[in-house]
Design a protein around this motif. Structure first.
Motif, mmCIF file in Angstrom:
data_model
loop_
_atom_site.group_PDB
_atom_site.id
_atom_site.type_symbol
_atom_site.label_atom_id
_atom_site.label_comp_id
_atom_site.label_asym_id
_atom_site.label_seq_id
_atom_site.Cartn_x
_atom_site.Cartn_y
_atom_site.Cartn_z
ATOM 1 N N ALA A 149 34.363 40.469 44.774
ATOM 2 C CA ALA A 149 33.915 41.370 43.711
ATOM 3 C C ALA A 149 33.236 42.598 44.294
ATOM 4 C CB ALA A 149 32.960 40.626 42.770
ATOM 5 N N CYS A 168 34.654 34.722 45.789
ATOM 6 C CA CYS A 168 34.798 35.629 44.643
ATOM 7 C C CYS A 168 33.691 36.671 44.623
ATOM 8 C CB CYS A 168 34.806 34.837 43.341
ATOM 9 S SG CYS A 168 36.336 33.938 43.006
ATOM 10 N N SER A 181 40.850 32.475 37.327
ATOM 11 C CA SER A 181 40.112 32.357 38.588
ATOM 12 C C SER A 181 39.059 31.253 38.488
ATOM 13 C CB SER A 181 39.439 33.693 38.951
ATOM 14 O OG SER A 181 40.397 34.713 39.124
ATOM 15 N N ARG A 228 37.951 41.497 37.476
ATOM 16 C CA ARG A 228 38.403 40.107 37.538
ATOM 17 C C ARG A 228 37.444 39.260 38.371
ATOM 18 N NH1 ARG A 228 44.013 37.482 40.137
ATOM 19 N NH2 ARG A 228 43.309 35.331 39.869
ATOM 20 N N PHE A 229 37.077 39.753 39.547
ATOM 21 C CA PHE A 229 36.240 38.948 40.432
ATOM 22 C C PHE A 229 34.762 39.026 40.065
ATOM 23 C CE2 PHE A 229 40.071 39.610 43.110
ATOM 24 C CZ PHE A 229 40.479 38.282 43.079
ATOM 25 N N GLY A 250 39.339 36.626 35.088
ATOM 26 C CA GLY A 250 38.175 36.141 35.832
ATOM 27 C C GLY A 250 37.752 34.736 35.474
ATOM 28 N N ALA A 255 34.795 36.287 37.586
ATOM 29 C CA ALA A 255 34.978 35.010 38.282
ATOM 30 C C ALA A 255 33.699 34.577 38.992
ATOM 31 C CB ALA A 255 36.126 35.128 39.283
ATOM 32 N N SER A 285 40.466 41.263 31.457
ATOM 33 C CA SER A 285 39.546 41.052 32.577
ATOM 34 C C SER A 285 38.863 39.696 32.471
ATOM 35 C CB SER A 285 38.494 42.169 32.606
ATOM 36 O OG SER A 285 39.094 43.437 32.757
#
Length: 359
Positions: free
Chosen positions: A232, A228, A268, A48-49, A264, A52, A260
């Protein structure tokens, strides 16, 4: 014309906040779907990050490249802590709580954040308990009611509501049917509640750090991007420590990639700047008022998309938590109004010298 402009501005912020609740509600469903598909929770948070940061870093560079403040060691430390508390720790606890319980359950628990913020401020002596004043009593009682709602949500199930189950369900509910776990056991329910409540304490910690870094480095896109990025890196290190099987890291053209990417890029990369804009326009109290909307959206979507059962205990506990939330917010708003009034009165009575300079 001015009033109309202000009205349009308020409507824009309200529309933005409703859109954010919808985006975050879909995120809760996406998280549960991808966990049901067998994806490791910590790997999902890391991806996710990563998505992002890949989205926000170029945006921050092009938007804020002209006049960036100096990136000192203090700012880097703050950003590292932002990534740690606001992203790595908070989201890993939150996603694990969803895995152990349900999306609706954890969304309801998340509404404890204003109460845990107040409790954390009391414990760290950043705020005093003013039980003689209405705002102090409201925040204290609201905190107790919210905690009581969380206890009810955790330990009482009650009869099931079957109204939403009569509606037609999309095919998406059957995609991960083979991976659906049994209804959460009491042990998972308690552990999930504990993780969800702990995540509510990490969030205000992140808010405090975010406020401090914003004072010395007022670049909102850069703060979000670097937060982020640190999140991450930290989340990836944590995920690699507990999950070294590369099969769990492989993304195909499937629900894991879609989830995902949505988490992200949309929930985000797009949502964080929009939330920051709404926050600057109307302030944190106004923003918090919209939080219960997500609980309603998630409860409906969880029933329709995931086929999750809704129980009386969940409904009653959620009502108590939301009631406690609004009491705390009312107390906070009243307190801020009194502080503003005192500051205005202080300005009126400030002595002025003959040259017009304030002493």
């Amino acid at each position: 014309m001015e009033g109309g402009g202000n009205g349009c501005g308020v409507v824009a912020v309200e529309a933005g906040m409703v859109l954010l609740q919808v985006l975050f509600s879909v995120l809760q469903i996406v998280i549960k779907l991808v966990l049901n598909d067998g994806m490791d929770a910590r790997v999902f948070v890391a991806y996710r990050f990563i998505f992002a940061a890949a989205f926000l870093c170029p945006v921050a560079f092009f938007v804020e490249r002209k006049t960036p403040p100096p990136l000192t060691k203090k700012v880097v430390l703050y950003l590292f802590l932002c990534g740690l508390f606001g992203f790595a720790i908070n989201q890993n606890l939150y996603v694990l709580a969803i895995k152990l319980t349900s999306a609706t359950f954890v969304t309801a628990i998340a509404n404890l954040t204003p109460a845990t913020t107040f409790l954390l401020a009391i414990l760290t002596r950043l705020e005093t308990l003013k039980l003689r004043k209405p705002d102090g009593r409201a925040k204290f009682v609201g905190t107790l009611i919210g905690i009581g709602g969380a206890m009810l949500l955790t330990f009482y199930k009650g009869p099931q509501f079957k109204l939403l189950h009569r509606l037609p369900h999309p095919k998406l509910v059957h995609i991960t049917e083979a991976h659906h776990s049994n209804p959460a056991s009491m042990g998972n329910q308690i552990l999930g509640s504990f993780l969800g409540i702990i995540s509510c304490f990490t969030y205000p910690t992140w808010l405090v750090i975010q406020a401090k870094v914003s004072e010395v480095y007022p670049c909102h896109y850069s703060i979000a991007a670097m937060g982020c990025l640190f999140g991450a890196v930290q989340s990836t290190i944590l995920a690699l420590c507990v999950q070294r099987n590369m099969e769990h890291w492989r993304l195909g053209i499937n629900i894991r990639l879609y989830s995902s990417a949505y988490a992200g890029l949309i929930a985000s990369g797009f949502a964080f700047p929009l939330l920051s804009w709404c926050l600057r326009k109307k302030g944190p109290v106004f923003i918090s008022v919209f939080s219960p909307l997500m609980l309603i959206f998630v409860a409906i979507l969880s029933s329709l998309v995931l086929g999750e059962a809704l129980y009386l205990g969940s409904v009653l506990g959620s009502i108590l938590i939301v009631g406690g939330l609004y009491l705390v917010l009312w107390g906070k708003a009243k307190e801020q109004a009194e502080v503003s009034e005192d500051e205005d009165q202080g300005k009126e009575f400030t002595p002025v010298t003959a040259k017009g300079e304030m002493k």
